[in-house]
Write an enzyme that holds these catalytic residues in place. Structure first.
Site, PDB file in Angstrom:
ATOM      1  N   SER A 117       0.772  -1.159  -0.112  1.00  7.21           N
ATOM      2  CA  SER A 117      -0.094  -0.006   0.074  1.00  7.21           C
ATOM      3  C   SER A 117       0.692   1.333   0.040  1.00  7.21           C
ATOM      4  CB  SER A 117      -0.955   0.000   1.320  1.00  7.21           C
ATOM      5  OG  SER A 117      -1.646   1.015   1.353  1.00  7.21           O
ATOM      6  N   GLY A 118       0.581   2.037  -0.814  1.00  9.54           N
ATOM      7  CA  GLY A 118       1.385   3.484  -0.835  1.00  9.54           C
ATOM      8  C   GLY A 118       2.642   3.213  -1.870  1.00  9.54           C
ATOM      9  N   THR A 122      -1.605   2.564  -8.154  1.00  7.96           N
ATOM     10  CA  THR A 122      -2.384   3.033  -8.695  1.00  7.96           C
ATOM     11  C   THR A 122      -2.042   4.293  -9.531  1.00  7.96           C
ATOM     12  OG1 THR A 122      -3.981   2.426  -6.932  1.00  7.96           O
ATOM     13  CG2 THR A 122      -4.808   4.188  -8.271  1.00  7.96           C
ATOM     14  N   ASN A 167      -1.288   5.138   3.116  1.00 12.34           N
ATOM     15  CA  ASN A 167      -1.584   5.957   2.182  1.00 12.34           C
ATOM     16  C   ASN A 167      -2.845   6.758   1.940  1.00 12.34           C
ATOM     17  OD1 ASN A 167      -1.813   6.693  -0.671  1.00 12.34           O
ATOM     18  ND2 ASN A 167      -1.861   4.558  -1.581  1.00 12.34           N
ATOM     19  N   SER A 170      -5.404   5.118  -0.588  1.00  9.47           N
ATOM     20  CA  SER A 170      -5.267   3.997  -0.700  1.00  9.47           C
ATOM     21  C   SER A 170      -6.625   3.198  -1.301  1.00  9.47           C
ATOM     22  CB  SER A 170      -4.961   3.181   0.707  1.00  9.47           C
ATOM     23  OG  SER A 170      -4.765   2.016   0.571  1.00  9.47           O
ATOM     24  N   SER A 171      -6.037   2.227  -2.300  1.00  9.87           N
ATOM     25  CA  SER A 171      -7.364   1.591  -2.978  1.00  9.87           C
ATOM     26  C   SER A 171      -7.658   0.280  -2.136  1.00  9.87           C
ATOM     27  CB  SER A 171      -6.676   1.124  -4.197  1.00  9.87           C
ATOM     28  OG  SER A 171      -5.763   1.924  -4.990  1.00  9.87           O
ATOM     29  N   GLY A 399      -0.356  -5.526  -2.883  1.00  5.20           N
ATOM     30  CA  GLY A 399       0.870  -6.503  -2.892  1.00  5.20           C
ATOM     31  C   GLY A 399       0.868  -7.361  -1.762  1.00  5.20           C
ATOM     32  N   GLU A 401       1.140  -8.287   2.076  1.00  2.53           N
ATOM     33  CA  GLU A 401       0.822  -7.397   3.056  1.00  2.53           C
ATOM     34  C   GLU A 401       1.154  -7.925   4.458  1.00  2.53           C
ATOM     35  OE1 GLU A 401      -2.374  -4.283   2.362  1.00  2.53           O
ATOM     36  OE2 GLU A 401      -3.303  -5.086   4.095  1.00  2.53           O
TER      37      GLU A 401
HETATM   38  N1  ATP Z   1       5.310   7.999  -9.824  1.00  5.30           N
HETATM   39  C1  ATP Z   1       4.930   8.876  -8.806  1.00  5.30           C
HETATM   40  N2  ATP Z   1       5.306  10.073  -8.746  1.00  5.30           N
HETATM   41  C2  ATP Z   1       4.908  10.992  -7.878  1.00  5.30           C
HETATM   42  N3  ATP Z   1       4.168  10.741  -6.601  1.00  5.30           N
HETATM   43  C3  ATP Z   1       3.871   9.201  -6.638  1.00  5.30           C
HETATM   44  C4  ATP Z   1       3.994   8.346  -7.604  1.00  5.30           C
HETATM   45  N4  ATP Z   1       3.788   7.323  -7.421  1.00  5.30           N
HETATM   46  C5  ATP Z   1       3.042   7.201  -6.223  1.00  5.30           C
HETATM   47  N5  ATP Z   1       3.151   8.411  -5.819  1.00  5.30           N
HETATM   48  C6  ATP Z   1       2.592   9.197  -4.653  1.00  5.30           C
HETATM   49  O1  ATP Z   1       2.218   8.349  -3.721  1.00  5.30           O
HETATM   50  C7  ATP Z   1       0.807   7.980  -3.430  1.00  5.30           C
HETATM   51  C8  ATP Z   1       0.576   6.574  -3.301  1.00  5.30           C
HETATM   52  O2  ATP Z   1       0.526   5.923  -4.516  1.00  5.30           O
HETATM   53  P1  ATP Z   1      -0.645   4.955  -4.725  1.00  5.30           P
HETATM   54  O3  ATP Z   1      -2.039   5.391  -4.656  1.00  5.30           O
HETATM   55  O4  ATP Z   1      -0.518   4.599  -6.334  1.00  5.30           O
HETATM   56  O5  ATP Z   1      -0.259   3.544  -4.272  1.00  5.30           O
HETATM   57  P2  ATP Z   1      -0.855   2.186  -4.056  1.00  5.30           P
HETATM   58  O6  ATP Z   1       0.496   1.314  -4.668  1.00  5.30           O
HETATM   59  O7  ATP Z   1      -1.961   2.431  -5.106  1.00  5.30           O
HETATM   60  O8  ATP Z   1      -1.382   1.980  -2.746  1.00  5.30           O
HETATM   61  P3  ATP Z   1      -2.775   1.277  -2.171  1.00  5.30           P
HETATM   62  O9  ATP Z   1      -2.362  -0.119  -2.410  1.00  5.30           O
HETATM   63  O10 ATP Z   1      -2.769   1.805  -0.989  1.00  5.30           O
HETATM   64  O11 ATP Z   1      -3.826   1.789  -3.116  1.00  5.30           O
HETATM   65  C9  ATP Z   1       0.136   8.987  -4.544  1.00  5.30           C
HETATM   66  O12 ATP Z   1      -0.918   9.407  -4.061  1.00  5.30           O
HETATM   67  C10 ATP Z   1       1.203   9.771  -4.717  1.00  5.30           C
HETATM   68  O13 ATP Z   1       1.208  10.950  -4.019  1.00  5.30           O
HETATM   69 MG    MG Z   2      -4.013   1.992  -5.014  1.00  6.94          MG
END
Ligand code: ATP
Ligand code: MG
Length: 1015
Positions: A117-118, A122, A167, A170-171, A399, A401
């Site tokens: 997460s984070g 996404t 996050n 977070s999705s 992923g 957890e």
């Molecule tokens: N390539 C990137 N460039 C800039 N900021 C990023 C990037 N990737 C992620 N972030 C930052 O990290 C935060 C978390 O990313 P994201 O929501 O994609 O995580 P996730 O892997 O989907 O988490 P979850 O499993 O909780 O959904 C985003 O809101 C953004 O602020």
């Molecule tokens: Mg996500």
């Protein structure tokens, strides 16, 4: 010596660069078994803002937690159509490579994005979608599809994402999205599958976390009127379901702005105003459900203390309020075919309420996904049937957890990752093997950990953890989470990947609680606490609550709660089994596609840019199985490259291949590597690629190239110098040639002028060498001029004046030309016109220069026939006949036939004159119209000479003379004409010029004709 030092310097700087920014592909790590080396490489790159690194074709991405300037449109262009390895690693490179593989190989593709997460899953999936929306051709037919694909994201995020400790966005669900492309590569359709929404969040949030974004967005962004219709207050603190985490606001997110974005996106993805309203009614209902409170009566009965909430709920959900109140406090049981209603305890009522809230929200979320799918669906039958279309799938799924306390959700998530790892190993090995096969290289067995044993442990029928869990949920009698744990111990005790407190040895036992079981996942060990497993797996909703919801007049709820569900007595599948089945389907989908992988890593827990927490990263590297990925990838060869690319890059290192190799590519590579001293075990040549086993071999080659660069540079300078010289030689040669040409032309011109002058001087001489050029020129010029100025008509008498030299020829030509023109003219003449001409010619013969009025007549056409008469006459004209005695004028018609002329007075024939008897015709030379036809008087038939006057005398006399064939009998007398009167007597007509025409009796019995003078 200096150059040697320079070479060393260059070598060092290249190595330092590698030291500084690491390798861009982990397969090039010298010690690929070392986790430390792996992490060090990640750290170096992260420090340089190089967040992407490959493991072969797998992209490892580290969340930068800051905006990097690497996602612009020009960057997209940079990666478009460029080979994967030729350019620095990037999410766009993966996107482009996948797209191109889909287009060229016509095979469906998928990109699997995983990470904790984070970590940025996404964000990565959004970047991929954006890349396709911007760079793919658009289909006019589906022009808005790219828009809808992009707009579906904020909506799904509003309803499916929440702030967690890890996050802010977070999705809370897994997402698999198919993007469908047509035969031209334009996106034409999409479809989303969602997995395991974390519904428990609707009713409970951990400290510092929030419920799903949409609740806060509605309260913050919704207009006053809207909130009033939903019976809501703007303050999130007022809602029990929003206060658990004690975190109503987020600094990083503006709920108000996001509300606007969502409201704008909903119509784009096909929501009607009514649907939006119904959807918001449901969201508000969930909040009202949370505020529905219960009291406990004296006899232990449970009742609702907040009737207003029931009122709001009944309005917003479109259900019967009292039925809802009843269903929230009672449950319906069916025992031995009989229905029984039993009251719920206080706790039971609370959990029934929460179950309803979770069910309503969870099902509405599923409806929302379906609705988005309708909007993204391929509309056109044509595309459905089109074989040319292909698909790229995007999987953004949780992923591995590992939390402090891991529960049912983590169990499902980690099971999912176990399955994905299995798929990854299978597909990676398969593709490696395929590549070796196509390249004709013997396959070497790769040692890897097959996690099938763990997958079986979880999913196997009857024996697996999920089956045991289901069994325990369904088993009659007392069941609880602990009894489930005992069942696990009984069934799985002794399994190498399963441990509990009871089964563990002393050391493990110390770190495990009695309510936990431990699974030894491929990525590491995880302890799961069994508390809540049964409940979450059951995920049950009281039947009477379902019945109430079925009767809702809200169409979305009607769709979510189907009547059949209530009627159908069969128990629905348990949550874990449902998840297992949906995973099986997902695996099937993924197996049918060519996969690419994006592994996301989170550098620190504080969401801060620039911080690289080594412990945290090591943990993820381990749980993402990256070392295992690398081992599989490196099992054979570290590096592979197509012959042409390899030769192009390293050809300067071998004299035979530099500057160009003209033979077969494989021979060139072979020559090159043997010159470089590659040992046989270090490499293999396939059909189109070279495979290098160790990164060291490649680095040595790369360093040699670096060292060679200055030399190549010197060669370059020399080459430049040679080029300049060659250019100069070519230039001077060209200039010389141009000058020589110019001089030659000048010489020729001078010679010409000289000959001309000489010719002019000798122009009157006989044709001789001195004047031949000049005279030829004069002739030629005249003829050329003549050709352009020839007379165009017979009457045009112009003719260019010839120089004396060609006067004779000119005259010949003129005559020839005239004759030619005349001939042409005559050929064009019509018969009537010819007749006219002949008459005119005769008139000219008779009268030209003889009679004054002739010139005037030339321009006037002779008439063909003026009258029609019973004599089939050819010509007729009005005349005046003068009596021979007394000269009395009498108007008559003179008609000419083929054999005679006749004078007619109206219809009466007065006199007939046979042409054969005609002795002549006399006219004066003046301009009068008087003429005399001389006829014999002795002949009985004829009456003698006739004196006539006609205003067209020339025409009449000509015709008469011609018809009578007596042209030579026409006399033109200048002064007077004598004519015969009967019995030998003569009459005389005197002609004089005067001011006006007059015919009268003159002196001595003569007829005096005064003709007008013509000037
Ligand atoms: N390539 C990137 N460039 C800039 N900021 C990023 C990037 N990737 C992620 N972030 C930052 O990290 C935060 C978390 O990313 P994201 O929501 O994609 O995580 P996730 O892997 O989907 O988490 P979850 O499993 O909780 O959904 C985003 O809101 C953004 O602020
Ligand atoms: Mg996500």
């Amino acid at each position: 010596l200096v150059s040697l030092r320079r070479v060393r310097l260059v070598m060092e700087s290249a190595l330092t660069a590698r030291d500084r920014v690491g390798v861009q592909d982990f397969v090039l790590l010298e010690n690929y078994n070392s986790e430390a080396a792996f992490i060090e490489n990640l750290r170096r790159r992260f420090r340089e803002n190089l967040i992407y690194t490959y493991i072969g074709s797998v992209l490892v991405s580290v969340n930068p937690y800051k905006e990097l300037e690497i996602y612009s449109k020009p960057q997209m262009e940079r990666y478009r159509g460029v080979s994967f390895y030729e350019i620095s690693p990037h999410i766009y490179a993966v996107s482009d490579n996948t797209y191109r593989a889909m287009r060229t190989e016509r095979k469906d593709q998928c990109i699997l994005i995983s990470g904790e997460s984070g970590a940025g899953k996404t964000e990565a999936s959004k970047k991929i979608l954006l890349y396709y929306a911007v760079t793919c051709p658009t289909n006019d037919h589906m022009a808005a599809l790219g828009d809808r694909l992009l707009q579906s994201n904020p909506v799904l995020e509003a309803f499916g994402n929440a702030k967690t400790l890890r996050n802010d966005n977070s999705s809370r669900f897994g997402k698999y999205m198919d993007v469908q492309f047509d035969f031209r590569g334009a996106p034409v359709g999409g479809h989303i599958l969602n997995y395991l929404l974390e519904k428990s969040r609707v009713v409970h949030q951990n400290h510092g976390e929030r419920n799903f974004h949409i609740f806060y967005q509605l309260l913050d962004g919704g207009e006053d009127d809207l909130l009033i219709t939903l019976d809501l207050e703007r303050n999130p603190q007022k809602y029990q379901y929003l206060v658990k985490g004690n975190c109503p606001r987020l600094s990083s997110v503006s709920d108000k702005n996001n509300w606007k974005v969502v409201m704008k996106a909903l119509p784009v993805i096909g929501f009607t105003e009514e649907e939006v309203q119904k959807l918001l009614n449901i969201i508000a209902s969930v909040l009202h459900l949370g505020n529905t409170q219960f009291g406990e009566g004296e006899e232990g009965e449970t009742y609702i203390t907040t009737e207003t909430q029931i009122h709001h709920l009944s309005k917003l959900m479109g259900v019967d309020g009292s039925a809802l109140g009843e269903a929230l406090t009672h449950k319906k049981l069916t025992a031995k075919g009989e229905e029984m209603i039993s009251p719920l305890s206080f706790e039971q009522a609370l959990s029934a309420r929460d179950a309803l809230a979770k069910a309503v929200y969870g099902r509405t979320f599923t409806w929302l996904v379906e609705k988005i799918n309708q909007s993204l669906a391929l509309k056109d039958e044509l595309y459905h049937s089109s074989k040319g279309s292909s698909v790229i799938g995007l999987l953004d799924i949780y992923g591995f957890e590992v939390l402090q306390h891991n529960s049912f959700e983590q169990f499902c998530i980690n099971y999912c990752n176990e399955k994905l790892q299995q798929l990854f190993i299978e597909l990676t090995l398969r593709s490696e093997q395929e590549e070796y096969e196509t390249e004709g290289i013997a396959w070497e067995t790769v040692q890897y950990f097959d996690n099938k044993i763990i997958c079986d442990l979880i999913e196997e029928k009857h024996k697996g953890i999920i089956s045991i869990l289901d069994e325990e949920c369904l088993r009659p009698g007392e069941t609880c989470d602990v009894s489930f744990l005992e069942k696990l111990e009984d069934a799985l005790g002794g399994h190498p990947h399963f441990v509990t407190h009871k089964l563990a040895n002393g050391k493990t036992r110390r770190v495990m609680s009695r309510e936990e079981f431990r699974l030894l996942h491929y990525a590491g060990e995880v302890n799961y606490n069994v508390n809540g497993f049964l409940d979450k797996n059951n995920d049950s909703l009281n039947r009477n609550l379902k019945e109430v919801m079925c009767q809702s007049d809200n169409q979305i709820l009607q769709h979510c709660f189907r009547r059949e569900e209530v009627i159908d007595q069969k128990r629905p599948e348990m949550a874990a089994t449902q998840f297992k089945n949906s995973l099986m389907k997902l695996m099937e989908i993924l197996m049918s596609k060519e996969p690419s992988y994006v592994r996301c890593i989170k550098p620190n827990d504080a969401k801060q840019p620039g911080r690289f927490d080594e412990v945290l990263v090591r943990h993820q590297v381990k749980y993402l199985g990256l070392m295992e990925n690398l081992r599989v990838r490196r099992a054979g060869f570290a590096y592979r490259r197509r012959f042409e690319a390899f030769l192009q890059r390293y050809k300067p290192l071998c004299p035979e291949t530099w500057p160009n190799w003209h033979g077969r590519l494989s021979d060139g590579v072979s020559t090159l590597v043997s010159h470089l001293g590659y040992k046989p075990e270090e490499y293999k040549l396939g059909r189109s690629k070279i495979f290098i086993r160790f990164p060291k071999t490649l680095f040595t080659t790369e360093d040699a190239l670096e060292a060679k660069k200055p030399e190549i540079g010197c060669l370059g300078v020399l080459y430049m110098h040679v080029c300049v010289c060659v250019v100069i030689v070519i230039q001077s040669g060209w200039r010389g040639m141009k000058a020589r040409r110019r001089a030659k032309r000048r010489r020729q011109a001078a010679e010409l002028i000289r000959r001309f002058i000489k010719g002019f001087i000798y122009r009157h001489e006989e044709y001789c060498p001195e004047n031949e050029y000049f005279l030829d020129h004069v002739r030629y010029s005249f003829l050329k001029n003549l050709r352009q100025n020839l007379p165009k008509s017979v009457l045009d008498k112009n003719w260019p004046t010839p120089p004396p030299l060609v006067a004779e020829a000119s005259e010949h030509l003129r005559r020839m030309h005239m004759r030619n023109m005349t001939l042409k003219y005559c050929r064009r003449v019509q018969p009537e016109w010819k007749k006219q001409m002949m008459q005119k010619v005769e008139a000219s013969k008779i009268f030209k220069d003889q009679k004054d009025s002739y010139p005037q007549s030339v321009g006037r056409l002779f008439l063909d026939s003026s009258h029609v008469s019973p004599f089939a006459s050819q010509y007729g004209v009005s005349v005046i006949k003068y009596d021979r005695r007394g000269f009395k004028p009498r108007p008559r018609q003179l008609l000419l036939t083929n054999t005679f002329a006749v004078l007619v007075d109206r219809t009466k024939i007065k006199q007939r004159m046979d042409y054969s008897a005609m002795r002549g015709i006399s006219v004066s030379s003046l301009s009068d119209g008087v003429f005399v036809v001389h006829m014999p008087s002795e002949d009985n038939k004829q009456k003698g000479d006739v004196v006539l006057h006609c205003s067209h005398v020339i025409e009449l006399v000509t015709k008469l003379a011609m018809m009578a064939n007596k042209v030579s009998y026409v006399n033109i007398s200048p002064g007077s004409i004598r004519f015969a009167v009967a019995r030998g007597k003569e009459g005389i007509i005197d002609f004089v010029r005067g001011s006006e025409l007059k015919v009268a009796k003159g002196k001595r019995g003569h007829l005096l004709v005064v003709s007008q003078r013509l000037y």
